[in-house]
Write a protein that holds these residues in place. Structure first.
Motif, short mmCIF file in Angstrom:
data_model
loop_
_atom_site.label_atom_id
_atom_site.label_comp_id
_atom_site.label_asym_id
_atom_site.label_seq_id
_atom_site.Cartn_x
_atom_site.Cartn_y
_atom_site.Cartn_z
N GLU A 345 -9.20 -2.29 1.31
CA GLU A 345 -8.30 -1.13 1.32
C GLU A 345 -7.62 -0.91 2.67
O GLU A 345 -6.87 0.06 2.84
CB GLU A 345 -9.08 0.14 0.94
CG GLU A 345 -9.68 0.11 -0.47
CD GLU A 345 -8.63 0.22 -1.57
OE1 GLU A 345 -7.48 0.60 -1.27
OE2 GLU A 345 -8.96 -0.10 -2.73
N GLU A 376 -3.77 9.43 2.59
CA GLU A 376 -3.72 8.04 2.14
C GLU A 376 -5.10 7.39 2.26
O GLU A 376 -5.54 6.67 1.36
CB GLU A 376 -2.67 7.27 2.96
CG GLU A 376 -2.51 5.80 2.60
CD GLU A 376 -2.17 5.54 1.12
OE1 GLU A 376 -1.67 6.45 0.43
OE2 GLU A 376 -2.45 4.40 0.65
N ARG A 380 -7.47 5.71 -0.76
CA ARG A 380 -8.04 4.35 -0.73
C ARG A 380 -9.57 4.39 -0.77
O ARG A 380 -10.20 3.54 -1.39
CB ARG A 380 -7.57 3.62 0.53
CG ARG A 380 -6.06 3.45 0.58
CD ARG A 380 -5.70 2.59 1.75
NE ARG A 380 -4.28 2.67 2.07
CZ ARG A 380 -3.73 1.99 3.07
NH1 ARG A 380 -4.45 1.20 3.82
NH2 ARG A 380 -2.44 2.11 3.32
#
Ligand SMILES: Cc1ncc(COP(=O)(O)O)c(C=O)c1O
Length: 396
Positions: A345, A376, A380
């Motif tokens: 990720e 963000e 992830r």
């Protein structure tokens, strides 16, 4: 060629702890876009007036040799700061060092040696192990339990004590967990230290970054004054880690004895840094308040998003620049989760194992990034947690 045993005692202490951070930096250098949540460097600059003061005083000729205790400008400012907490403080209680880290190193060298032991909470700040080992002393872990909010309990301390113990190395506010000990907890811990005649070295570098509790210190407790040494700096409070400006505040006898260690090590810091530090301590500067506000909000943002992810339990901090997350419900160790997060990720976090045995099921995330990165990163991290979390019925 032969080397002294200190090089063996400190060998390999740092490198594997920072392996994920180093790999993330390598991947970044290759051009990959990594969200980096590993280290905790303040994301605001120091107040411009600090830089102006350092430059002004340098141009005024403040670049000559200093002395082992510290320039009068900063020693006096520290006396004023700590007199607000305990009114018996004088210049005889102050020693300046280039940062908390050097202060810890010198203080520990003045208190313990081979054959002695130092008690320290586990999880612990990554450099403590080296600080203790460099003296030849042994580290004895006092478990900081997640169910106690990672607060040290007097009973756990008492249970860990051996006849070799000389020092309790306390860290409040705590890195990596953000735990802040209360005055009552400190009184209980202090009673154990008095019973066993232990020094208390208290690392208070995050003193100004408390947002979810009330700061307390063994230094402020008159019953513990004779055995407490505080170490701290302007690295976090004024977002000024590169200036390397810190100190130790302790009993006068201790400071007199340690003065020769300090003189041997440094023969004094830089006068212009001392003047800038005095300015920082004496003036109302908003940096710490700004950071407190944003770290509190960012910790809440992480906690809210990650508490919705399968297998993750965020443990919101009371202070500091980090949040720890329990990943054990995913079925992975903190270390495996952190490596998978980086590889799959492109998010870099610290595995809890870098901070001791008690944190193996955790990861630590830095709060020093903007909200867009947090959102963000949470997306992830949630994706990995969702993929990895085994359904409960498939777990042993
Ligand atoms: C608990 C703790 N102590 C000490 C330090 C080092 O502080 P300084 O920059 O004053 O050496 C840090 C830095 O991250 C820390 O987290």
């Amino acid at each position: 060629m032969r080397y002294a045993s200190i090089t063996d005692r400190l060998a390999n202490l740092g490198s594997e702890k920072w392996a994920i951070h180093a790999e993330a930096r390598r991947m970044k250098a290759e051009g990959q876009t990594i969200i980096e949540l590993t280290i905790g460097e303040p994301d605001v600059p120091p107040d411009p007036t600090l830089l102006a003061e350092a430059v002004r005083t340098m141009h005024a000729g403040r670049y000559r040799y200093s002395n082992g205790r510290g320039e009068p400008s900063v020693v006096d400012a520290l006396v004023r700061k700590y007199q607000k907490r305990r009114n018996d403080v004088t210049a005889a209680n102050v020693l300046c060092f280039p940062g908390t880290q050097t202060a810890l190193f010198a203080v520990m060298l003045g208190l313990v040696e081979t054959g002695d032991a130092v008690l320290v909470g586990d999880p612990l700040y990554a450099t403590y192990e080296g600080v203790i080992r460099s003296t030849g002393a042994e580290r004895i872990a006092v478990p900081l339990r997640p169910e106690n909010g990672f607060h040290m309990k007097a009973a756990d301390l008492e249970a860990a004590i051996t006849p070799a113990c000389r020092v309790l190395l306390l860290n409040t506010p705590h890195n990596p967990t953000g735990a802040v000990l209360s005055a009552a907890e400190i009184a209980e811990i202090g009673a154990v230290c008095r019973k066993h005649d232990l020094w208390i070295v208290c690392d208070e570098v995050y003193e100004q970054l408390v947002f979810g509790a009330t700061f307390a210190s063994p230094f402020d407790n008159p019953d513990l004054a004779e055995r407490t040494i505080v170490v701290s700096s302007i690295s976090k409070s004024h977002a000024a880690p590169g200036f390397r400006s810190g100190w130790a505040i302790g009993p006068a006898d201790f400071c007199t004895r340690l003065l020769s260690v300090s003189e041997t090590m440094l023969f004094g810091g830089q006068p212009f840094i001392a003047d800038m530090t005095a300015y920082a301590l004496d003036n109302p500067i908003a940096t710490a308040a700004t950071m407190r506000q944003s770290y509190k909000a960012r910790a809440a943002r992480f906690a809210e998003a990650l508490s919705l992810a399968p297998g993750l339990v965020p443990l919101p901090p009371e202070a500091g620049m980090f949040i720890v997350v329990d990943v054990s419900e995913t079925g992975m160790s903190g270390e495996d989760f952190a490596w998978a997060l980086l590889r799959e990720e492109l998010v870099a976090v610290m595995p809890g194992s870098s901070f001791g045995d008690e944190a193996e099921g955790f990861i630590r995330l830095s709060l020093t990034v903007p909200d867009a990165h947090i959102d963000e990163a949470c997306r992830r991290i949630t994706a990995l947690a969702t993929r990895s979390t085994m359904p409960k019925e498939r777990r042993a």
